[in-house]
Design a protein around this motif. Structure first.
Motif, PDB file in Angstrom:
ATOM      1  N   PRO A  92       0.816  -1.224   0.000  1.00 51.49           N
ATOM      2  CA  PRO A  92       0.000   0.000   0.000  1.00 51.49           C
ATOM      3  C   PRO A  92       0.850   1.277   0.000  1.00 51.49           C
ATOM      4  N   GLU A  93       1.970   1.263   0.695  1.00 49.82           N
ATOM      5  CA  GLU A  93       2.848   2.444   0.721  1.00 49.82           C
ATOM      6  C   GLU A  93       3.400   2.731  -0.670  1.00 49.82           C
ATOM      7  N   ILE A  94       3.848   1.690  -1.347  1.00 47.73           N
ATOM      8  CA  ILE A  94       4.373   1.839  -2.711  1.00 47.73           C
ATOM      9  C   ILE A  94       3.252   2.258  -3.652  1.00 47.73           C
ATOM     10  N   ALA A  95       2.075   1.666  -3.506  1.00 45.17           N
ATOM     11  CA  ALA A  95       0.925   2.016  -4.352  1.00 45.17           C
ATOM     12  C   ALA A  95       0.524   3.477  -4.155  1.00 45.17           C
ATOM     13  N   LYS A  96       0.581   3.950  -2.929  1.00 42.84           N
ATOM     14  CA  LYS A  96       0.223   5.348  -2.644  1.00 42.84           C
ATOM     15  C   LYS A  96       1.193   6.297  -3.339  1.00 42.84           C
ATOM     16  N   GLU A  97       2.473   6.019  -3.199  1.00 41.07           N
ATOM     17  CA  GLU A  97       3.491   6.848  -3.852  1.00 41.07           C
ATOM     18  C   GLU A  97       3.330   6.801  -5.372  1.00 41.07           C
ATOM     19  N   SER A  98       3.111   5.616  -5.900  1.00 45.37           N
ATOM     20  CA  SER A  98       2.956   5.423  -7.338  1.00 45.37           C
ATOM     21  C   SER A  98       1.721   6.138  -7.873  1.00 45.37           C
ATOM     22  N   SER A  99       0.588   5.922  -7.219  1.00 46.57           N
ATOM     23  CA  SER A  99      -0.662   6.533  -7.705  1.00 46.57           C
ATOM     24  C   SER A  99      -0.600   8.051  -7.611  1.00 46.57           C
ATOM     25  N   GLU A 100       0.042   8.576  -6.578  1.00 45.62           N
ATOM     26  CA  GLU A 100       0.175  10.031  -6.454  1.00 45.62           C
ATOM     27  C   GLU A 100       1.074  10.600  -7.545  1.00 45.62           C
ATOM     28  N   LYS A 101       2.165   9.894  -7.863  1.00 46.39           N
ATOM     29  CA  LYS A 101       3.069  10.339  -8.930  1.00 46.39           C
ATOM     30  C   LYS A 101       2.352  10.303 -10.282  1.00 46.39           C
ATOM     31  N   ILE A 102       1.640   9.223 -10.558  1.00 43.89           N
ATOM     32  CA  ILE A 102       0.941   9.112 -11.842  1.00 43.89           C
ATOM     33  C   ILE A 102      -0.189  10.138 -11.922  1.00 43.89           C
ATOM     34  N   TYR A 103      -0.862  10.381 -10.818  1.00 47.11           N
ATOM     35  CA  TYR A 103      -1.908  11.414 -10.807  1.00 47.11           C
ATOM     36  C   TYR A 103      -1.293  12.795 -11.052  1.00 47.11           C
ATOM     37  N   GLN A 104      -0.133  13.056 -10.478  1.00 40.91           N
ATOM     38  CA  GLN A 104       0.543  14.336 -10.734  1.00 40.91           C
ATOM     39  C   GLN A 104       0.923  14.448 -12.208  1.00 40.91           C
ATOM     40  N   MET A 105       1.350  13.350 -12.801  1.00 39.91           N
ATOM     41  CA  MET A 105       1.652  13.349 -14.233  1.00 39.91           C
ATOM     42  C   MET A 105       0.382  13.647 -15.022  1.00 39.91           C
ATOM     43  N   TYR A 106      -0.732  13.069 -14.605  1.00 39.02           N
ATOM     44  CA  TYR A 106      -2.025  13.364 -15.236  1.00 39.02           C
ATOM     45  C   TYR A 106      -2.284  14.875 -15.197  1.00 39.02           C
TER      46      TYR A 106
END
Length: 148
Positions: A49-63
């Motif tokens: 979940p920690e990795i997923a949170k970091e990943s999803s936030e980074k991809i959302y920022q890219m969005y």
């Protein structure tokens, strides 16, 4: 319109030729469309979940960055990676090793991996924000009307 798998993906830069891009259904083409695949894929992770949170936030920022640049193809590719984060996490949450089928092609017994289910929920949250974004929906409709 369905995703066109007949294109020469090795030689198309979809940022320079967005007219060739088709939204398709779900995650179609997520690992083919450049330069977006190479930009987003290194950040796509869901092991914990920690990795997923970091990943999803980074991809959302890219969005959001693609959105600011009025780059619909980038926005849609970020959406696809968020969706794929959810679907792959769910697959691993439901089936040991992420494999739904056994060697005989039969569906394996379902399990529940709480950690992967939590990762899926994290990706779902960002995916939902993107897929309901009115600017995204407007640009998607315009792109499909203009290019198919």
């Amino acid at each position: 319109m369905t995703f066109n798998y007949e294109l020469d993906f090795d030689n198309i830069n979809f940022r320079e030729q967005p007219e060739l891009y088709r939204v398709g259904r779900g995650e179609q083409g997520v690992l083919l469309v450049e330069p977006y695949k190479s930009e987003i894929l290194p950040h796509w992770r869901f092991k914990t979940p920690e990795i997923a949170k970091e990943s999803s936030e980074k991809i959302y920022q890219m969005y959001l960055d693609y959105k600011k640049a009025a780059d619909f193809v980038g926005m849609d590719m970020a959406r696809k990676f968020l969706q794929m984060g959810y679907t792959r996490s769910r697959r691993y949450a439901n089936y040991k090793g992420g494999r739904k089928y056994d060697e005989k092609g039969e569906i394996k017994e379902r399990t529940l991996n709480e950690e992967k289910a939590a990762s899926a929920a994290i990706f779902m949250e960002k995916w939902k924000i993107v897929r309901e974004d009115q600017d995204y929906l407007k640009l998607k409709k315009e792109h499909q009307k203009k290019y198919g």
